[in-house]
Design an enzyme around this catalytic site. Structure first.
Site, PDB file in Angstrom:
ATOM      1  CB  ALA A 164      -0.948   0.034   1.168  1.00 26.87           C
ATOM      2  CE  LYS A 165       2.766   5.651  -4.309  1.00 26.68           C
ATOM      3  NZ  LYS A 165       4.287   5.237  -4.657  1.00 26.68           N
ATOM      4  CB  VAL A 166      -0.510   5.668   3.420  1.00 24.07           C
ATOM      5  CG1 VAL A 166      -0.016   6.200   4.703  1.00 24.07           C
ATOM      6  CG2 VAL A 166      -0.468   6.877   2.583  1.00 24.07           C
TER       7      VAL A 166
END
Length: 356
Positions: free
Chosen positions: A350-352
């Site tokens: 996931a990006k964050v």
């Protein structure tokens, strides 16, 4: 993912990552043009506070960018510099005294809770806090005294590419600003980056050597070491090849025993003092018959099994990491495609990152 998006991925795997890699010359140009005045302004305000020590806080690719900043700060500024152990604050509740300490938090999204909490705690403990982020409206920027926008534009691919090189450029300009100087040599980098990225066919041919690799070892020294770590991360998160990154000095202290003529070794060889420090490691690797892939000057590539000649003439060693990572981003992309996988859809990422 919608049916339409899914079909696009099947037809053009890696199109998002490829597109964002291609944007890097323009992003570097934007930072040097539009971003540099703000970075100089922030650097001047921080320098006036005369910090005695620097702490760097980050995760993932941003952590590798922070490691690059650590080399810059210790070498170019002569200031002691460390990497934060965030769990000491977020999990254990430690509250060290940080008066006269500059805390720099590097985060593409600026939204990871542990980064925000750690930075908030540092500010409450008396630190001068600076957020280096691709989102100037992020929670991280809001809790920091100062912030710098790396101006990379939206990054949709899960493997960070343009935000990594943008972070390096912003951190370089920051450190030069803290020294009271400018960075005229950086002006050449957008053009050189474009030339490197234009050699994708060359990298594609090299990638075919590593399609069936079961593991890789990546090594460097000095300013090249953060590049080695970032290259290992890119390979692991796109192609799922276990890639181990070592400082050349650490590689000689035991891990060299696992190197043979089957598992490829990638050496990032800076054109400068870092490359000279790495020479004994290269000699040992050749002595063991390693399948050695070199990113660096032509003589080092010619002495290796394979490699990519980096155009470093006239580029100071401290700026070379912005170029070094580019062929390795391409390599991670091309190896992933060759293995029949999609670098735009790495599993379980996931990006964050929601850590505490």
């Amino acid at each position: 993912m919608s049916a339409t998006t899914s079909a696009e991925h099947e037809e053009h795997p890696g199109r998002i990552m490829s597109g964002e890699m291609a944007q890097q010359p323009a992003v570097l140009r934007r930072i040097l043009g539009e971003g540099a005045p703000r970075i100089r302004e922030v650097a001047s305000a921080i320098a006036a506070k005369k910090p005695r020590f620097v702490l760097l806080t980050a995760r993932g690719s941003s952590d590798n960018a922070a490691l690059y900043a650590k080399y810059l700060i210790e070498i170019r500024l002569g200031l002691p510099c460390g990497l934060t152990s965030m769990s000491t604050t977020t999990a254990y509740g430690a509250r060290p005294s940080l008066a006269d300490v500059l805390v720099i938090t590097v985060s593409q999204s600026g939204g990871s809770p542990d980064l925000v909490a750690s930075t908030q705690a540092a500010r409450e403990a008396g630190a001068v806090t600076l957020a280096v982020t691709n989102n100037p409206d992020s929670p991280l920027a809001a809790v920091s005294e100062f912030s710098i926008d790396i101006m990379a534009g939206p990054e949709k691919a899960l493997p960070a590419t343009k935000t990594y090189t943008a972070s390096l450029m912003a951190l370089h300009l920051l450190v030069e600003g803290l020294r009271g100087g400018e960075a005229p040599a950086a002006g050449r980098l957008p053009e050189l980056a474009g030339r490197i990225l234009g050699r994708q066919d060359e990298v594609r041919a090299l990638a075919s050597r590593y399609r069936f690799a079961e593991r890789m070892v990546i090594t460097s020294r000095g300013y090249g070491y953060p590049t080695a770590r970032e290259a290992a991360l890119k390979l692991m998160e796109t192609s799922y090849i276990p890639a181990l990154a070592y400082s050349g000095a650490d590689l000689l202290h035991g891990p060299l025993a696992m190197v043979d003529n089957v598992s490829p070794v990638i050496a990032v060889v800076p054109d400068g003092k870092g490359g000279k420090a790495l020479q004994p490691v290269l000699d040992r690797l050749r002595g063991r018959g390693a399948d050695l892939f070199v990113v660096g000057p032509a003589p080092q590539v010619e002495a290796a099994s394979a490699g990519f000649v980096l155009p470093t003439e006239g580029v100071p060693e401290e700026l070379q990491p912005i170029l070094e990572i580019l062929p390795l981003q391409l390599l991670a992309y091309e190896v992933t495609i060759a293995r029949g996988q999609d670098p735009d859809a790495p599993r379980a990422l996931a990006k964050v990152t929601e850590t505490r």
